[in-house]
Design a protein around this motif. Structure first.
Motif, short mmCIF file in Angstrom:
data_model
loop_
_atom_site.label_atom_id
_atom_site.label_comp_id
_atom_site.label_asym_id
_atom_site.label_seq_id
_atom_site.Cartn_x
_atom_site.Cartn_y
_atom_site.Cartn_z
N ALA A 17 -20.89 58.24 -4.71
CA ALA A 17 -19.66 57.69 -4.58
C ALA A 17 -19.54 56.09 -4.72
N THR A 18 -18.38 55.53 -4.88
CA THR A 18 -18.30 54.11 -5.23
C THR A 18 -17.71 53.18 -4.10
N VAL A 19 -18.38 52.27 -3.85
CA VAL A 19 -18.23 51.33 -2.65
C VAL A 19 -17.76 50.00 -3.26
N LEU A 20 -16.42 49.50 -2.84
CA LEU A 20 -15.94 48.41 -3.46
C LEU A 20 -16.16 47.14 -2.37
N LEU A 21 -17.07 46.17 -2.65
CA LEU A 21 -17.51 45.26 -1.68
C LEU A 21 -16.72 44.03 -2.02
N VAL A 22 -16.03 43.54 -0.96
CA VAL A 22 -15.05 42.50 -1.10
C VAL A 22 -15.52 41.43 -0.16
N GLU A 23 -16.21 40.40 -0.79
CA GLU A 23 -16.88 39.30 0.18
C GLU A 23 -17.13 38.23 -0.73
N ASP A 24 -16.85 37.01 -0.21
CA ASP A 24 -16.92 35.73 -0.88
C ASP A 24 -18.15 35.00 -0.59
N GLU A 25 -18.86 35.39 0.48
CA GLU A 25 -20.32 34.60 0.70
C GLU A 25 -21.40 35.41 -0.07
N VAL A 26 -21.85 34.67 -1.35
CA VAL A 26 -22.49 35.22 -2.26
C VAL A 26 -23.78 35.86 -1.75
N ASP A 27 -24.48 34.98 -0.85
CA ASP A 27 -25.66 35.59 -0.30
C ASP A 27 -25.63 36.83 0.52
N LEU A 28 -24.78 36.86 1.24
CA LEU A 28 -24.46 38.08 2.12
C LEU A 28 -24.22 39.23 1.22
N ALA A 29 -23.20 38.96 0.23
CA ALA A 29 -22.90 39.88 -0.61
C ALA A 29 -23.87 40.51 -1.44
N ARG A 30 -24.92 39.83 -1.80
CA ARG A 30 -25.95 40.18 -2.74
C ARG A 30 -26.89 41.09 -1.66
N MET A 31 -27.18 40.68 -0.38
CA MET A 31 -27.88 41.45 0.49
C MET A 31 -27.26 42.76 0.74
N VAL A 32 -25.90 42.97 0.97
CA VAL A 32 -25.34 44.08 1.27
C VAL A 32 -25.15 45.15 -0.06
N GLU A 33 -25.09 44.43 -1.02
CA GLU A 33 -25.00 45.29 -2.21
C GLU A 33 -26.30 46.01 -2.59
N ALA A 34 -27.29 45.15 -2.45
CA ALA A 34 -28.72 45.57 -2.52
C ALA A 34 -28.93 46.97 -1.50
N TYR A 35 -28.81 46.86 -0.28
CA TYR A 35 -28.59 47.81 0.58
C TYR A 35 -27.89 49.18 0.07
N LEU A 36 -26.72 48.89 -0.27
CA LEU A 36 -25.87 50.07 -0.93
C LEU A 36 -26.40 50.77 -1.82
N ARG A 37 -26.81 50.03 -2.99
CA ARG A 37 -27.25 50.28 -4.14
C ARG A 37 -28.54 51.32 -3.67
N ARG A 38 -29.69 50.77 -2.72
CA ARG A 38 -30.83 51.58 -2.50
C ARG A 38 -30.55 52.80 -2.02
N ALA A 39 -29.22 52.79 -1.00
CA ALA A 39 -28.84 54.17 -0.58
C ALA A 39 -28.22 54.97 -1.69
N GLY A 40 -28.08 54.53 -2.97
CA GLY A 40 -27.62 55.44 -3.85
C GLY A 40 -26.11 55.28 -4.36
N PHE A 41 -25.44 54.27 -3.63
CA PHE A 41 -24.15 54.25 -3.99
C PHE A 41 -23.84 53.42 -5.35
N ALA A 42 -22.67 53.44 -6.03
CA ALA A 42 -22.20 52.37 -7.02
C ALA A 42 -21.60 51.56 -6.37
N VAL A 43 -21.76 50.25 -6.81
CA VAL A 43 -21.05 49.03 -6.14
C VAL A 43 -20.43 48.21 -6.95
N GLU A 44 -19.29 47.93 -6.55
CA GLU A 44 -18.11 46.92 -7.47
C GLU A 44 -18.12 45.82 -6.51
N HIS A 45 -18.38 44.57 -7.06
CA HIS A 45 -18.23 43.52 -6.02
C HIS A 45 -16.94 42.59 -6.61
N ALA A 46 -16.05 42.26 -5.26
CA ALA A 46 -14.97 41.33 -5.70
C ALA A 46 -15.26 39.91 -4.75
#
Length: 243
Positions: A17-46
């Motif tokens: 599944a693809t998750v679009l993560l929309v977050e302008d706080e760069v450090d928070l977005a990187r952390m959340v994206e890493a967790y989502l990818r580790r769980a097996g999701f495809a992640v797009e960040h805006a």
């Protein structure tokens, strides 16, 4: 914002599944994206509102994790525009004190909200919960004679008609209506609706049901004072109005 050992994170389904993560706080977005990818999701960040809308149109994600405070366009307007072309699940990220923002977010079509600060593991678990919802068996179709006059609910086709006119509902609004229509003579508590619609793994404020019911009634043309379709059962929750 450390990990929460009490929240289990499962691997995503084989069909990623693809998750679009929309977050302008760069450090928070990187952390959340890493967790989502580790769980097996495809992640797009805006990072901005306009980027989010363009990414949602291009990638057609199954879930959008959407911060309310964004540059360009705020999360409420982004959600409103996404809802014009997509019925993906939308999880709003809000500040703990901003109750009004949470209600507005739900009003424009968000399915749920998560308050900041949050555990990234909790967010991943919440994404997994909403993605399990489409795999739940559809409620048994009720006999038409037992539904309020003029209302037709088709769980298999996910269609709703009022007096022969099709009504456009969000996934969550439809699931709440179909749940109540599956046993139209029963009173449903908020917790029962949450377990049926969000699933037993959902964690949050059960009054999120009330907000969705308000918008469901509005779309059905219902009047809470003299309900034609959805009645409030005081001290309990809701039920279908009697014919």
């Amino acid at each position: 914002m450390g990990s929460d050992p009490t929240v289990a994170v499962e691997a995503a389904e084989p069909a990623t599944a693809t998750v679009l993560l929309v977050e302008d706080e760069v450090d928070l977005a990187r952390m959340v994206e890493a967790y989502l990818r580790r769980a097996g999701f495809a992640v797009e960040h805006a990072r901005t509102g306009p980027e989010a809308i363009a990414a949602a149109e291009r990638r057609r994600p199954e879930v959008v994790v959407l911060d309310l405070g964004l540059p360009g366009l705020d999360g409420v307007e982004v959600c409103r525009r996404i809802r014009t072309f997509s019925d993906c699940y939308v999880l709003m990220l809000t500040a703990r004190a901003d109750e009004a923002d949470r209600l507005v977010g739900l009003a424009v079509g968000a399915d749920d909200y998560i308050t900041k600060p949050f555990s990234p593991r909790e967010l991943v678990a919440r994404v997994q919960v909403v993605l399990r919802r489409p795999r739940q068996a559809a409620p048994e179709a009720p006999a038409r004679s037992r539904l309020p006059t003029g209302l037709a609910v088709d769980p298999d086709g996910r269609r709703v008609e009022v007096d022969g006119r099709g009504i456009e509902l969000t996934r969550t609004e439809f699931d709440i209506l179909a749940t109540m229509a599956s046993r139209p003579s029963s009173a449903w508590s908020r917790q029962q609706i949450i377990e049926s619609v969000w699933g037993p793994g959902w964690v949050g404020d059960e009054h999120v049901v009330d907000v969705h019911v308000v918008h469901l009634r509005r779309k059905l043309g219902d009047d809470s004072g003299r309900p034609r379709f959805v009645e409030t059962v005081r001290g309990v929750g809701y039920r279908m109005a009697t014919s």
